[in-house]
Design a protein around this motif. Structure first.
Motif, short mmCIF file in Angstrom:
data_model
loop_
_atom_site.label_atom_id
_atom_site.label_comp_id
_atom_site.label_asym_id
_atom_site.label_seq_id
_atom_site.Cartn_x
_atom_site.Cartn_y
_atom_site.Cartn_z
N LEU A 190 -15.25 12.92 -51.98
CA LEU A 190 -15.41 14.03 -52.92
C LEU A 190 -14.28 14.08 -53.93
CD1 LEU A 190 -16.74 16.87 -50.60
CD2 LEU A 190 -17.99 15.63 -52.37
N TYR A 191 -13.06 13.78 -53.48
CA TYR A 191 -11.91 13.77 -54.38
C TYR A 191 -12.12 12.73 -55.49
CZ TYR A 191 -7.34 12.62 -56.24
OH TYR A 191 -6.30 12.35 -57.08
N TYR A 192 -12.49 11.50 -55.11
CA TYR A 192 -12.68 10.45 -56.10
C TYR A 192 -13.89 10.73 -57.00
CZ TYR A 192 -8.88 7.64 -54.50
OH TYR A 192 -7.63 7.20 -54.21
N MET A 193 -14.93 11.33 -56.45
CA MET A 193 -16.06 11.71 -57.29
C MET A 193 -15.64 12.77 -58.31
SD MET A 193 -19.22 11.67 -54.60
CE MET A 193 -20.34 12.36 -55.78
N GLY A 194 -14.78 13.71 -57.88
CA GLY A 194 -14.27 14.73 -58.80
C GLY A 194 -13.43 14.11 -59.91
N GLN A 195 -12.62 13.11 -59.57
CA GLN A 195 -11.80 12.43 -60.57
C GLN A 195 -12.69 11.73 -61.60
OE1 GLN A 195 -8.33 12.45 -60.86
NE2 GLN A 195 -8.62 14.10 -59.40
N LEU A 196 -13.71 11.04 -61.11
CA LEU A 196 -14.64 10.37 -62.02
C LEU A 196 -15.37 11.38 -62.90
CD1 LEU A 196 -16.18 7.65 -59.70
CD2 LEU A 196 -14.72 7.28 -61.68
N TYR A 197 -15.75 12.50 -62.33
CA TYR A 197 -16.44 13.54 -63.10
C TYR A 197 -15.53 14.07 -64.21
CZ TYR A 197 -18.57 17.92 -64.44
OH TYR A 197 -19.09 18.93 -65.18
N ASP A 198 -14.25 14.32 -63.92
CA ASP A 198 -13.32 14.83 -64.93
C ASP A 198 -13.17 13.85 -66.09
OD1 ASP A 198 -12.95 17.09 -63.41
OD2 ASP A 198 -11.01 16.45 -62.57
N VAL A 199 -13.04 12.57 -65.79
CA VAL A 199 -12.91 11.56 -66.84
C VAL A 199 -14.17 11.54 -67.69
CG1 VAL A 199 -12.75 9.07 -67.28
CG2 VAL A 199 -11.23 10.14 -65.62
N ALA A 200 -15.33 11.54 -67.03
CA ALA A 200 -16.60 11.51 -67.76
C ALA A 200 -16.76 12.76 -68.61
CB ALA A 200 -17.76 11.36 -66.78
N ALA A 201 -16.40 13.93 -68.09
CA ALA A 201 -16.54 15.18 -68.85
C ALA A 201 -15.66 15.16 -70.09
CB ALA A 201 -16.20 16.37 -67.96
N ASP A 202 -14.44 14.64 -69.98
CA ASP A 202 -13.56 14.54 -71.16
C ASP A 202 -14.16 13.62 -72.21
OD1 ASP A 202 -11.75 16.22 -69.94
OD2 ASP A 202 -10.38 14.62 -69.32
N ARG A 203 -14.69 12.49 -71.80
CA ARG A 203 -15.29 11.54 -72.73
C ARG A 203 -16.53 12.14 -73.40
NH1 ARG A 203 -13.32 6.14 -71.96
NH2 ARG A 203 -11.18 6.51 -71.38
N VAL A 204 -17.35 12.83 -72.63
CA VAL A 204 -18.56 13.44 -73.19
C VAL A 204 -18.19 14.52 -74.20
CG1 VAL A 204 -20.54 14.91 -72.61
CG2 VAL A 204 -20.08 12.86 -71.27
N SER A 205 -17.19 15.32 -73.89
CA SER A 205 -16.75 16.37 -74.81
C SER A 205 -16.27 15.77 -76.13
CB SER A 205 -15.63 17.18 -74.17
OG SER A 205 -15.14 18.13 -75.07
N ALA A 206 -15.48 14.71 -76.07
CA ALA A 206 -15.00 14.06 -77.29
C ALA A 206 -16.16 13.46 -78.07
CB ALA A 206 -13.97 12.98 -76.95
N LEU A 207 -17.12 12.88 -77.38
CA LEU A 207 -18.28 12.30 -78.04
C LEU A 207 -19.13 13.38 -78.71
CD1 LEU A 207 -19.93 9.76 -78.61
CD2 LEU A 207 -21.07 10.10 -76.42
N LYS A 208 -19.28 14.53 -78.07
CA LYS A 208 -20.04 15.64 -78.66
C LYS A 208 -19.36 16.12 -79.94
CE LYS A 208 -22.22 17.67 -74.59
NZ LYS A 208 -22.23 18.84 -73.71
N ASP A 209 -18.02 16.26 -79.91
CA ASP A 209 -17.29 16.71 -81.09
C ASP A 209 -17.47 15.74 -82.25
OD1 ASP A 209 -16.39 18.86 -79.63
OD2 ASP A 209 -14.38 18.05 -79.30
N GLU A 210 -17.35 14.44 -81.98
CA GLU A 210 -17.50 13.45 -83.05
C GLU A 210 -18.94 13.41 -83.55
OE1 GLU A 210 -16.43 10.85 -85.91
OE2 GLU A 210 -15.14 12.04 -84.63
N SER A 211 -19.90 13.54 -82.66
CA SER A 211 -21.31 13.55 -83.07
C SER A 211 -21.59 14.75 -83.96
CB SER A 211 -22.22 13.59 -81.85
OG SER A 211 -22.08 12.43 -81.09
N ALA A 212 -21.04 15.91 -83.62
CA ALA A 212 -21.25 17.11 -84.43
C ALA A 212 -20.67 16.92 -85.83
CB ALA A 212 -20.62 18.32 -83.75
N ARG A 213 -19.48 16.34 -85.93
CA ARG A 213 -18.88 16.09 -87.25
C ARG A 213 -19.74 15.13 -88.07
NH1 ARG A 213 -12.85 16.60 -88.10
NH2 ARG A 213 -13.37 15.21 -89.79
N LEU A 214 -20.25 14.09 -87.42
CA LEU A 214 -21.08 13.12 -88.13
C LEU A 214 -22.37 13.76 -88.62
CD1 LEU A 214 -21.58 10.22 -89.05
CD2 LEU A 214 -22.58 9.78 -86.81
#
Length: 190
Positions: free
Chosen positions: A44-68
């Protein structure tokens, strides 16, 4: 799009992750017993770590997509959190002028920089930049002190045929645009 980094499982042997069955198991090769709870919590700890990394990347991608999308579709573009104004999709330099003013401007190099500018999905000197709607080699950009209508080969430099000496939003400024005369003498207020 970027890919997620590979998780580091060096601290968590695969045997421990797979030891999540209903009964305690023994790892005879390493000489210790693995309890269900320990392996489950580690997984569960490692799954949480993977989730946090993925959530950060998705958030950055959403911001860039919105600007575009905004830069392609019209509307306003939200700037970085430091800025408290929205960049309009279109700016016009020039607008209405008398026939006498038009006659004076005719043939002057700076008059080619009058017109409508469209917001581009890029920043120059930390501020949004607009490209001329009819002449793509002409820009309206922040030059470090104020705003300048300038050619693309001088983008961001302290150079331009039109200037607005105000570091604030160009569309909200009370300052007067100035034009560079062809003879290099004093700036003209327009």
């Amino acid at each position: 799009f970027s890919t997620l980094p590979e998780p580091d499982f060096s601290l968590c042997p695969i045997e421990l992750i797979s030891a999540c069955d209903a009964t305690p198991s023994a790892d005879k090769a390493h000489g210790f017993a693995v309890q269900d709870n320990d392996a489950s919590q580690m997984a569960l700890y490692y799954m949480g770590q993977l989730y946090d990394v993925a959530a950060d990347r998705v958030s950055a991608l959403k911001d860039e997509s919105a600007r575009l999308l905004l830069s392609c579709s019209g509307g306003l573009q939200r700037l970085s959190p430091d800025e408290d104004w929205d960049a309009p999709m279109l700016l016009e330099i020039g607008g209405e002028c008398s026939s006498a003013e038009r006659e004076v401007a005719k043939g002057m190099k700076w008059s080619a920089y009058l017109g409508v500018y469209k917001l581009e999905n890029r920043e120059v000197n930390g501020k949004p930049a607009w490209r001329h709607a009819e002449r793509p080699h002409q820009w309206l950009a922040f030059d470090g002190v104020g705003w300048a209508a300038q050619p693309s080969d001088r983008l961001g430099d302290r150079f331009g045929w039109l200037q607005l000496r105000d570091a604030g939003p160009p569309h909200l400024s009370k300052a007067v645009w100035q034009a560079a005369p062809d003879d290099g003498s004093q700036w003209l207020d327009k």
